[in-house]
Motif scaffolding. Structure first.
Motif, PDB file in Angstrom:
ATOM      1  N   ILE A 243       0.528  10.509   4.477  1.00 23.61           N
ATOM      2  CA  ILE A 243       1.878  10.211   4.266  1.00 23.61           C
ATOM      3  C   ILE A 243       3.059   9.610   4.666  1.00 23.61           C
ATOM      4  N   THR A 244       3.120  10.079   5.857  1.00 27.69           N
ATOM      5  CA  THR A 244       3.922   9.403   6.358  1.00 27.69           C
ATOM      6  C   THR A 244       3.523   7.735   6.607  1.00 27.69           C
ATOM      7  N   SER A 245       2.097   7.354   6.747  1.00 25.96           N
ATOM      8  CA  SER A 245       1.722   6.320   6.517  1.00 25.96           C
ATOM      9  C   SER A 245       1.760   5.326   5.793  1.00 25.96           C
ATOM     10  N   ILE A 246       2.015   6.125   4.381  1.00 28.95           N
ATOM     11  CA  ILE A 246       2.289   5.179   3.224  1.00 28.95           C
ATOM     12  C   ILE A 246       3.892   5.455   2.999  1.00 28.95           C
ATOM     13  N   LEU A 247       4.557   6.453   3.713  1.00 28.61           N
ATOM     14  CA  LEU A 247       5.869   6.201   3.239  1.00 28.61           C
ATOM     15  C   LEU A 247       6.661   5.090   4.115  1.00 28.61           C
ATOM     16  N   ASN A 248       5.855   4.577   4.934  1.00 25.16           N
ATOM     17  CA  ASN A 248       6.571   3.685   6.382  1.00 25.16           C
ATOM     18  C   ASN A 248       5.774   2.548   5.648  1.00 25.16           C
ATOM     19  N   SER A 249       4.767   2.404   4.741  1.00 21.65           N
ATOM     20  CA  SER A 249       4.418   0.511   4.507  1.00 21.65           C
ATOM     21  C   SER A 249       5.016  -0.132   3.917  1.00 21.65           C
ATOM     22  N   VAL A 250       5.650  -1.170   4.444  1.00 22.34           N
ATOM     23  CA  VAL A 250       6.300  -2.448   4.008  1.00 22.34           C
ATOM     24  C   VAL A 250       5.279  -3.345   3.365  1.00 22.34           C
ATOM     25  N   ASP A 251       4.188  -3.016   3.443  1.00 21.70           N
ATOM     26  CA  ASP A 251       3.452  -4.036   2.222  1.00 21.70           C
ATOM     27  C   ASP A 251       2.873  -3.231   1.132  1.00 21.70           C
ATOM     28  N   GLN A 252       3.459  -3.587   0.431  1.00 21.69           N
ATOM     29  CA  GLN A 252       3.579  -2.952  -1.508  1.00 21.69           C
ATOM     30  C   GLN A 252       1.798  -3.595  -1.676  1.00 21.69           C
ATOM     31  N   ASN A 253       1.481  -3.914  -1.598  1.00 27.05           N
ATOM     32  CA  ASN A 253      -0.227  -4.465  -1.548  1.00 27.05           C
ATOM     33  C   ASN A 253      -1.693  -3.626  -0.464  1.00 27.05           C
ATOM     34  N   GLU A 254      -0.684  -3.175   0.668  1.00 29.53           N
ATOM     35  CA  GLU A 254      -1.522  -2.422   1.508  1.00 29.53           C
ATOM     36  C   GLU A 254      -2.566  -1.822   1.539  1.00 29.53           C
ATOM     37  N   LEU A 255      -2.367  -0.473   0.059  1.00 30.84           N
ATOM     38  CA  LEU A 255      -3.095   0.621  -0.394  1.00 30.84           C
ATOM     39  C   LEU A 255      -2.930   0.355  -2.086  1.00 30.84           C
ATOM     40  N   ASP A 256      -4.040   0.737  -2.244  1.00 33.81           N
ATOM     41  CA  ASP A 256      -4.607   0.340  -3.927  1.00 33.81           C
ATOM     42  C   ASP A 256      -3.880   1.681  -4.699  1.00 33.81           C
ATOM     43  N   PHE A 257      -3.135   1.720  -5.416  1.00 34.63           N
ATOM     44  CA  PHE A 257      -2.488   3.048  -5.880  1.00 34.63           C
ATOM     45  C   PHE A 257      -2.337   1.575  -7.036  1.00 34.63           C
ATOM     46  N   SER A 258      -3.074   1.000  -8.196  1.00 32.80           N
ATOM     47  CA  SER A 258      -2.667   1.146  -9.245  1.00 32.80           C
ATOM     48  C   SER A 258      -3.799   1.247 -10.514  1.00 32.80           C
ATOM     49  N   LYS A 259      -4.478   2.555  -9.518  1.00 29.86           N
ATOM     50  CA  LYS A 259      -5.512   2.532 -10.431  1.00 29.86           C
ATOM     51  C   LYS A 259      -4.833   3.635 -12.107  1.00 29.86           C
ATOM     52  N   ASN A 260      -4.795   3.971 -12.744  1.00 33.38           N
ATOM     53  CA  ASN A 260      -4.392   5.688 -13.462  1.00 33.38           C
ATOM     54  C   ASN A 260      -3.749   6.902 -12.865  1.00 33.38           C
ATOM     55  N   TRP A 261      -3.226   7.549 -13.360  1.00 24.87           N
ATOM     56  CA  TRP A 261      -3.361   8.921 -12.347  1.00 24.87           C
ATOM     57  C   TRP A 261      -4.702   9.657 -13.179  1.00 24.87           C
ATOM     58  N   ASN A 262      -4.856  11.024 -12.107  1.00 19.05           N
ATOM     59  CA  ASN A 262      -5.571  11.194 -12.351  1.00 19.05           C
ATOM     60  C   ASN A 262      -5.149  12.883 -13.516  1.00 19.05           C
ATOM     61  N   SER A 263      -6.021  12.614 -14.471  1.00 18.55           N
ATOM     62  CA  SER A 263      -5.515  13.638 -15.554  1.00 18.55           C
ATOM     63  C   SER A 263      -6.114  14.673 -15.258  1.00 18.55           C
TER      64      SER A 263
END
Length: 189
Positions: free
Chosen positions: A16-36
């Motif tokens: 989570i710290t890595s995600i919060l500190n990421s400056v590259d918006q494309n670094e991690l692919d979170f474009s998928k839909n929410w897990n229902s």
């Protein structure tokens, strides 16, 4: 046992710290839909209304039914010092840490809507970690701080019994978008 839970908690926290500190918006692919299958519950309310205590009791009830839970507790970042207290977790029972409950405090980092800028990627990450429920505790509300509604399926508002006259209750925008309203400190009404 407990060492495995601690190790897993540390792994989740570092990710989570890595995600919060990421400056590259494309670094991690979170474009998928929410897990229902993962229910996100936003909990907001007046400062001091008992949001953390309410989450503590709610988490204990869901644990008895076998649910795995992640709790995100958001605290404001000081405009003066740039720091955040991140202390709401002290209101949670220590027994929660011996179960499948992951607790993470997050600072707003001065985001305008009271939610950390990278909250959505954090939620996507937690959804992939096999939690059944994610509780999101906001910093507290004023008259227009309800953006947690946009990232949760269920929204619970806990107003404080001492916020003023009855008209003040209706000014708080959370009442318009809440699924449930609980008075945690009814003795103050």
């Amino acid at each position: 046992g407990n060492s495995k839970l601690l190790e897993e908690s540390l792994r989740l926290g570092k990710s989570i710290t890595s995600i919060l500190n990421s400056v590259d918006q494309n670094e991690l692919d979170f474009s998928k839909n929410w897990n229902s299958k993962v229910v996100k519950v936003g909990i907001t309310g007046s400062s001091g209304a008992g949001k953390s205590s309410f989450i503590n009791q709610l988490a204990k009830k869901f644990l008895t039914s076998g649910y795995s839970i992640a709790i995100l507790m958001i605290d404001p970042t000081s405009r003066r010092t740039g720091g955040a207290l991140l202390a709401d977790r002290i209101r949670l029972d220590s027994e929660l840490s011996s179960h499948k409950v992951f607790v993470r405090s997050l600072a707003t980092r001065n985001a305008a809507d009271g939610l950390p800028e990278r909250i959505v990627p954090v939620l996507h990450f937690l959804e992939d970690q096999a939690f059944d429920l994610i509780f999101i505790e906001t910093i507290g509300i004023g008259q227009d701080s309800i953006s947690v509604r946009d990232i949760s399926e269920i929204m619970i508002t806990l107003p404080s019994g001492d916020i003023g006259d009855i008209l003040q209750f209706f000014k708080i925008g959370a009442f318009e978008v809440s699924d449930f309203i609980f008075f945690n400190k009814s003795d103050l009404l």
